[in-house]
Design a protein around this motif. Structure first.
Motif, PDB file in Angstrom:
ATOM      1  N   MET A 165     -33.143 -26.433 -17.509  1.00 57.25           N
ATOM      2  CA  MET A 165     -32.945 -25.893 -18.851  1.00 57.25           C
ATOM      3  C   MET A 165     -34.061 -26.306 -19.804  1.00 57.25           C
ATOM      4  O   MET A 165     -34.414 -25.556 -20.716  1.00 57.25           O
ATOM      5  CB  MET A 165     -31.579 -26.313 -19.380  1.00 57.25           C
ATOM      6  CG  MET A 165     -30.420 -25.647 -18.638  1.00 57.25           C
ATOM      7  SD  MET A 165     -28.774 -26.158 -19.215  1.00 57.25           S
ATOM      8  CE  MET A 165     -28.666 -25.291 -20.774  1.00 57.25           C
ATOM      9  N   VAL A 219     -36.737 -23.752 -19.079  1.00 56.97           N
ATOM     10  CA  VAL A 219     -36.365 -22.439 -19.610  1.00 56.97           C
ATOM     11  C   VAL A 219     -36.574 -22.402 -21.122  1.00 56.97           C
ATOM     12  O   VAL A 219     -37.132 -21.435 -21.671  1.00 56.97           O
ATOM     13  CB  VAL A 219     -34.904 -22.111 -19.255  1.00 56.97           C
ATOM     14  CG1 VAL A 219     -34.417 -20.892 -20.047  1.00 56.97           C
ATOM     15  CG2 VAL A 219     -34.752 -21.860 -17.763  1.00 56.97           C
ATOM     16  N   THR A 229     -30.975 -19.096 -18.793  1.00 58.20           N
ATOM     17  CA  THR A 229     -30.542 -20.188 -17.928  1.00 58.20           C
ATOM     18  C   THR A 229     -29.796 -19.647 -16.719  1.00 58.20           C
ATOM     19  O   THR A 229     -30.031 -20.068 -15.560  1.00 58.20           O
ATOM     20  CB  THR A 229     -29.650 -21.167 -18.699  1.00 58.20           C
ATOM     21  OG1 THR A 229     -30.413 -21.790 -19.731  1.00 58.20           O
ATOM     22  CG2 THR A 229     -29.066 -22.242 -17.775  1.00 58.20           C
TER      23      THR A 229
END
Length: 487
Positions: free
Chosen positions: A413, A416, A480
């Motif tokens: 994450m 991302v 995600t």
């Protein structure tokens, strides 16, 4: 206030959130909301189950080409904190929330909004309805009665969920990933007594403290806001002996996880001391305003003559109660050494209420260090043992969530977020009771993270959610899900 929040983007979230605002869902009164979710799932062909603790599990298979990805659980809680301004006529068990757009924010008219955690639930619903968002197997877990005891998380059915990654959608600052949280324990104290007759020649007054901001007892505990119970009993400690004041009843605060905003009580003083009592009230209103002017600009403290009550508290019990409330620790106790902006240990002296033979006191102690939480409970017990309280119980203990330095989903994450916004998200621990610690004990293999849009002043009538942050949160979640690794 004419424009419906359902017109906002992303509509996939806001339309569902609007529907949730129309269904009553205060903690411990979630029946209508559960019925709404189950009917909504049936109408949309979504598989839905409910466990023994009233948690709802909704599931959706992977989109084509994503079948080999790890399963993801999107998790939020169904209930909301019911707080309203004193002049607002609202029944949280019957009335819809009057949400409206206020510039860059969505807020509610005189009540809590329920974005905590209605936005998280609405987001899970949006993913389940989506036709064009790539994702692996998805489960949406909607837990019950989080705000007053994490009942759903504590009672979750084991071996029920199939996923590998838990994305908790209950954090309140966009751009932050939460990897740990505080544990908590409830304190329940009582003073039982035999009421006494009102002394002859006394006058009665209703004493009111109003206008404080209140707020979330975890997120806002270190902001320096006033605690209505502490201020109220500070005054009683200062004047009760001098004025021969006798307390009949008191009502301060109404939710253990909300900083108390108001306190009221009925008390008597000899008629000869009535004017001096009113002078002291005015004096202390000035003291409180001077000390808290920057934090509590709307504070008011005033007394009005009222009819004599039926009875008053014995002097010794009153003396012990006032001293115990005055001495009880409240607020942030200690910060985390490695995260000096984050509270480690705190107490919220949340509720003091009663009369007619019984006073009840409720508080919520939090800490990310289990031994510190235990020590704080011992301090509280010591105070009320010395005050000869009739009951001292500690209940509802739940664990904190210890950060996992090897979390794969956290690293994924972070990457991302960097690709989307050109910067890394902040990695945080939160001084609030996320359900991750409890859920993780039932499903220890889960890799967990918590995130969400920006919500200001949760657990208070000033609660609001930032519109732009909901859009960023949505884009981040979709990206995600597309990046979830293979099994």
């Amino acid at each position: 206030m004419s424009k419906c929040i359902c017109t906002l983007e992303p509509k996939a979230i806001w339309e569902n959130f609007y529907k949730l605002t129309q269904v009553p869902r205060p903690s411990n009164h979630e029946e209508k909301a559960r019925e709404f979710v189950m009917n909504w799932a049936k109408e949309n062909g979504i598989h839905a189950e409910m466990d023994e603790a009233n948690n709802i599990l909704l599931s959706k298979p992977a989109t084509p080409g994503m079948e080999n990805r790890k399963g993801v659980i999107l998790q939020g809680h169904l209930d909301m904190v019911p707080q309203k301004n004193e002049d607002k006529q609202h029944d949280f068990t019957k009335d819809p929330i009057e949400a409206y757009i206020d510039g860059e924010w969505v807020t509610a008219d005189g009540t809590t909004l329920g974005a905590d955690n209605g936005i998280g639930v609405a987001t899970g619903m949006a993913i389940l309805l989506s036709k064009d968002i790539p994702h692996g197997p998805v489960e949406v877990l909607i837990t019950a009665t989080e705000e007053t005891g994490m009942d759903g998380a504590n009672g979750i059915r084991h071996n029920w969920l199939k996923g590998d990654i838990l994305l908790n959608l209950d954090s309140e600052t966009e751009g932050e990933l939460y990897v740990g949280c505080a544990g908590g324990i409830d304190g329940e104290i009582a003073f039982d007594y035999t009421p006494e007759a009102v002394p002859a020649g006394h006058k009665a007054f209703q004493l009111s403290l109003k206008g404080l901001k209140g707020g979330h007892s975890g997120m806002d505990i270190n902001l320096g806001r006033g605690n209505a119970n502490k201020l109220y009993f500070r005054f009683l400690k200062a004047v009760s002996k001098e004025l021969d004041l006798r307390l009949s009843s008191v009502s301060g605060g109404n939710m253990r996880n909300a900083i108390p905003r108001e306190a009221f009580g009925i008390m008597t003083v000899p008629a000869a001391n009535a004017d001096k009592f009113l002078t002291k009230v005015k004096e202390y209103e000035g003291i409180f305003k001077a000390e808290l002017s920057a934090k509590e600009p709307n504070l008011t403290f005033f007394a009005e003559e009222t009819a004599l009550p039926q009875n008053v508290m014995p002097v010794k019990v009153q003396y012990n109660l006032i001293n115990a409330i005055k001495a009880c620790p409240n607020g942030a106790m200690r910060m985390i050494d490695s995260m000096p902006d984050t509270v480690e240990t705190s107490n919220n002296l949340a509720i003091v209420k009663g009369g007619e033979g019984k006073i009840e006191i409720y508080m919520l102690m939090r800490s990310s260090v289990e031994t510190a939480k235990t020590s704080l409970a011992q301090v509280v017990a010591s105070v009320f043992e010395l005050a000869e309280a009739s009951k001292i119980n500690f209940t509802g203990e739940y664990p904190g969530w210890k950060p996992n330095p090897d979390s794969a989903i956290r690293k994924e994450m972070e990457e991302v977020y960097m690709k989307l916004y050109g910067k890394k998200p902040a990695i945080m621990a939160i001084h609030a009771g996320l359900e991750c610690g409890i859920l993780g004990s039932a499903y220890p293999h889960w890799d967990m993270i918590s995130f969400g849009p920006t919500i200001s002043s949760p657990h208070s009538p000033d609660e609001k959610v930032n519109i732009e942050s909901v859009s960023k949160f949505w884009e981040f979640l979709k990206a995600t899900l597309a990046a979830i690794p293979t099994k």
